[in-house]
Design a protein around this motif. Structure first.
Motif, PDB file in Angstrom:
ATOM      1  N   PRO A  21       0.796  -1.225   0.000  1.00 39.51           N
ATOM      2  CA  PRO A  21       0.000   0.000   0.000  1.00 39.51           C
ATOM      3  C   PRO A  21       0.835   1.284   0.000  1.00 39.51           C
ATOM      4  O   PRO A  21       0.330   2.350  -0.331  1.00 39.51           O
ATOM      5  N   PHE A  22       2.109   1.184   0.327  1.00 42.08           N
ATOM      6  CA  PHE A  22       2.952   2.375   0.397  1.00 42.08           C
ATOM      7  C   PHE A  22       3.595   2.728  -0.937  1.00 42.08           C
ATOM      8  O   PHE A  22       3.762   3.893  -1.256  1.00 42.08           O
ATOM      9  N   ASN A  23       3.967   1.705  -1.716  1.00 42.78           N
ATOM     10  CA  ASN A  23       4.627   2.001  -2.993  1.00 42.78           C
ATOM     11  C   ASN A  23       3.930   1.361  -4.195  1.00 42.78           C
ATOM     12  O   ASN A  23       4.390   1.497  -5.308  1.00 42.78           O
ATOM     13  N   GLN A  24       2.850   0.641  -3.951  1.00 45.18           N
ATOM     14  CA  GLN A  24       2.041  -0.007  -4.996  1.00 45.18           C
ATOM     15  C   GLN A  24       2.806  -1.051  -5.818  1.00 45.18           C
ATOM     16  O   GLN A  24       2.358  -1.459  -6.869  1.00 45.18           O
ATOM     17  N   LYS A  25       3.945  -1.502  -5.313  1.00 47.98           N
ATOM     18  CA  LYS A  25       4.698  -2.537  -6.019  1.00 47.98           C
ATOM     19  C   LYS A  25       4.110  -3.909  -5.696  1.00 47.98           C
ATOM     20  O   LYS A  25       3.743  -4.178  -4.556  1.00 47.98           O
ATOM     21  N   PRO A  26       4.042  -4.773  -6.705  1.00 42.62           N
ATOM     22  CA  PRO A  26       3.502  -6.104  -6.452  1.00 42.62           C
ATOM     23  C   PRO A  26       4.491  -6.973  -5.676  1.00 42.62           C
ATOM     24  O   PRO A  26       5.703  -6.902  -5.890  1.00 42.62           O
ATOM     25  N   MET A  27       3.953  -7.739  -4.761  1.00 46.35           N
ATOM     26  CA  MET A  27       4.750  -8.722  -4.023  1.00 46.35           C
ATOM     27  C   MET A  27       4.073 -10.072  -4.248  1.00 46.35           C
ATOM     28  O   MET A  27       2.873 -10.216  -3.991  1.00 46.35           O
ATOM     29  N   TYR A  28       4.820 -11.026  -4.714  1.00 48.76           N
ATOM     30  CA  TYR A  28       4.276 -12.354  -4.980  1.00 48.76           C
ATOM     31  C   TYR A  28       4.453 -13.220  -3.742  1.00 48.76           C
ATOM     32  O   TYR A  28       5.518 -13.251  -3.141  1.00 48.76           O
ATOM     33  N   ILE A  29       3.382 -13.901  -3.380  1.00 49.29           N
ATOM     34  CA  ILE A  29       3.388 -14.792  -2.228  1.00 49.29           C
ATOM     35  C   ILE A  29       3.101 -16.193  -2.740  1.00 49.29           C
ATOM     36  O   ILE A  29       2.044 -16.450  -3.318  1.00 49.29           O
ATOM     37  N   SER A  30       4.045 -17.097  -2.526  1.00 53.57           N
ATOM     38  CA  SER A  30       3.880 -18.490  -2.949  1.00 53.57           C
ATOM     39  C   SER A  30       3.348 -19.329  -1.786  1.00 53.57           C
ATOM     40  O   SER A  30       3.713 -19.115  -0.639  1.00 53.57           O
ATOM     41  N   PHE A  31       2.499 -20.284  -2.106  1.00 50.24           N
ATOM     42  CA  PHE A  31       1.983 -21.214  -1.106  1.00 50.24           C
ATOM     43  C   PHE A  31       2.871 -22.457  -0.977  1.00 50.24           C
ATOM     44  O   PHE A  31       2.547 -23.372  -0.228  1.00 50.24           O
ATOM     45  N   ALA A  32       3.993 -22.490  -1.701  1.00 46.94           N
ATOM     46  CA  ALA A  32       4.832 -23.685  -1.762  1.00 46.94           C
ATOM     47  C   ALA A  32       5.290 -24.189  -0.401  1.00 46.94           C
ATOM     48  O   ALA A  32       5.348 -25.395  -0.167  1.00 46.94           O
ATOM     49  N   ASN A  33       5.642 -23.296   0.514  1.00 46.68           N
ATOM     50  CA  ASN A  33       6.139 -23.701   1.836  1.00 46.68           C
ATOM     51  C   ASN A  33       5.087 -23.579   2.937  1.00 46.68           C
ATOM     52  O   ASN A  33       5.377 -23.841   4.103  1.00 46.68           O
ATOM     53  N   CYS A  34       3.886 -23.170   2.563  1.00 50.91           N
ATOM     54  CA  CYS A  34       2.842 -22.889   3.549  1.00 50.91           C
ATOM     55  C   CYS A  34       2.423 -24.143   4.303  1.00 50.91           C
ATOM     56  O   CYS A  34       2.130 -25.175   3.713  1.00 50.91           O
ATOM     57  N   LYS A  35       2.407 -24.033   5.606  1.00 46.03           N
ATOM     58  CA  LYS A  35       1.964 -25.122   6.481  1.00 46.03           C
ATOM     59  C   LYS A  35       0.711 -24.737   7.248  1.00 46.03           C
ATOM     60  O   LYS A  35      -0.076 -25.590   7.638  1.00 46.03           O
ATOM     61  N   VAL A  36       0.531 -23.425   7.506  1.00 45.55           N
ATOM     62  CA  VAL A  36      -0.585 -22.945   8.315  1.00 45.55           C
ATOM     63  C   VAL A  36      -1.184 -21.695   7.664  1.00 45.55           C
ATOM     64  O   VAL A  36      -0.452 -20.812   7.226  1.00 45.55           O
ATOM     65  N   VAL A  37      -2.518 -21.645   7.648  1.00 50.76           N
ATOM     66  CA  VAL A  37      -3.222 -20.447   7.192  1.00 50.76           C
ATOM     67  C   VAL A  37      -4.089 -19.962   8.351  1.00 50.76           C
ATOM     68  O   VAL A  37      -4.830 -20.742   8.943  1.00 50.76           O
ATOM     69  N   VAL A  38      -3.963 -18.682   8.666  1.00 48.39           N
ATOM     70  CA  VAL A  38      -4.769 -18.065   9.717  1.00 48.39           C
ATOM     71  C   VAL A  38      -5.768 -17.150   9.031  1.00 48.39           C
ATOM     72  O   VAL A  38      -5.383 -16.215   8.328  1.00 48.39           O
ATOM     73  N   PHE A  39      -7.053 -17.440   9.198  1.00 49.91           N
ATOM     74  CA  PHE A  39      -8.109 -16.627   8.620  1.00 49.91           C
ATOM     75  C   PHE A  39      -8.654 -15.671   9.677  1.00 49.91           C
ATOM     76  O   PHE A  39      -9.001 -16.090  10.771  1.00 49.91           O
ATOM     77  N   TRP A  40      -8.726 -14.395   9.336  1.00 47.49           N
ATOM     78  CA  TRP A  40      -9.292 -13.370  10.208  1.00 47.49           C
ATOM     79  C   TRP A  40     -10.634 -12.988   9.598  1.00 47.49           C
ATOM     80  O   TRP A  40     -10.685 -12.542   8.447  1.00 47.49           O
ATOM     81  N   THR A  41     -11.728 -13.156  10.342  1.00 48.35           N
ATOM     82  CA  THR A  41     -13.029 -12.906   9.734  1.00 48.35           C
ATOM     83  C   THR A  41     -14.086 -12.503  10.746  1.00 48.35           C
ATOM     84  O   THR A  41     -13.971 -12.794  11.936  1.00 48.35           O
ATOM     85  N   LYS A  42     -15.103 -11.856  10.216  1.00 51.49           N
ATOM     86  CA  LYS A  42     -16.331 -11.605  10.963  1.00 51.49           C
ATOM     87  C   LYS A  42     -17.461 -12.460  10.400  1.00 51.49           C
ATOM     88  O   LYS A  42     -18.549 -12.488  10.960  1.00 51.49           O
ATOM     89  N   ASN A  43     -17.195 -13.143   9.273  1.00 56.85           N
ATOM     90  CA  ASN A  43     -18.219 -13.988   8.665  1.00 56.85           C
ATOM     91  C   ASN A  43     -17.569 -15.036   7.754  1.00 56.85           C
ATOM     92  O   ASN A  43     -17.270 -14.759   6.600  1.00 56.85           O
ATOM     93  N   PRO A  44     -17.404 -16.270   8.240  1.00 54.25           N
ATOM     94  CA  PRO A  44     -16.750 -17.307   7.450  1.00 54.25           C
ATOM     95  C   PRO A  44     -17.666 -18.063   6.483  1.00 54.25           C
ATOM     96  O   PRO A  44     -17.212 -18.957   5.773  1.00 54.25           O
TER      97      PRO A  44
END
Length: 164
Positions: free
Chosen positions: A52-75
């Motif tokens: 949000p500060f420089n509008q540059k894209p950052m790629y996030i790979s799920f390749a090493n992901c072991k845990v996902v934390v969902f933050w929600t008010k309505n799942p």
């Protein structure tokens, strides 16, 4: 965090961050508003986040992901697709507060809808994977400390046995 190279849908080779834990997301409610997008990205193996500060894209790979934390008010938009997360550990930070429509006009009714949804999610994935958040706590003429104490107690009683 590890860096890896991935191929995008345009067949561009780019550097991506490959975190072990993905927080989805504190800045927007992905389960409530972007569940379809999230499962599409999971299938593709990466997503793009714009700083949000420089509008540059950052790629996030799920390749090493072991845990996902969902933050929600309505799942709800995610609940029928949770089987697609079978390769990951995950849990929900589920926010339920005592505010009324004056503060949370786009949230379904707490007692009639959101508490039963919390309970159904807990029954589906286990109470250890649904964490209740009463946040933020704001004070004004309608929401005084006494109000929050009463609302917190009522919600806690309704969620007893559905969260740890």
């Amino acid at each position: 965090m590890d860096k890896i190279f991935i191929n995008t849908y345009l067949d561009n080779r780019v550097e991506a961050t490959a975190p072990v834990i993905i927080s989805a997301s504190r800045s927007t409610d992905i389960p409530a508003f972007y569940a379809k997008w999230f499962f599409n990205r999971l299938e593709k193996g990466y997503c793009v986040w714009y700083n949000p500060f420089n509008q540059k894209p950052m790629y996030i790979s799920f390749a090493n992901c072991k845990v996902v934390v969902f933050w929600t008010k309505n799942p709800v938009p995610m609940m029928e697709r949770l089987d697609e997360l079978k390769d990951y550990k995950y849990y929900f930070q589920f926010t339920l507060t005592g505010y009324g429509r004056d503060m949370e006009c786009n949230i379904p009714h707490k007692r009639k809808e959101m508490i039963p949804i919390f309970q159904r999610l807990s029954d589906k994935i286990g109470k250890e994977k649904v964490i209740w958040r009463y946040d933020p706590i704001l004070f004004n003429k309608d929401y005084m400390p006494e109000y929050h104490l009463k609302a917190f107690k009522q919600i806690a009683e309704a969620l007893k046995g559905y969260t740890e």
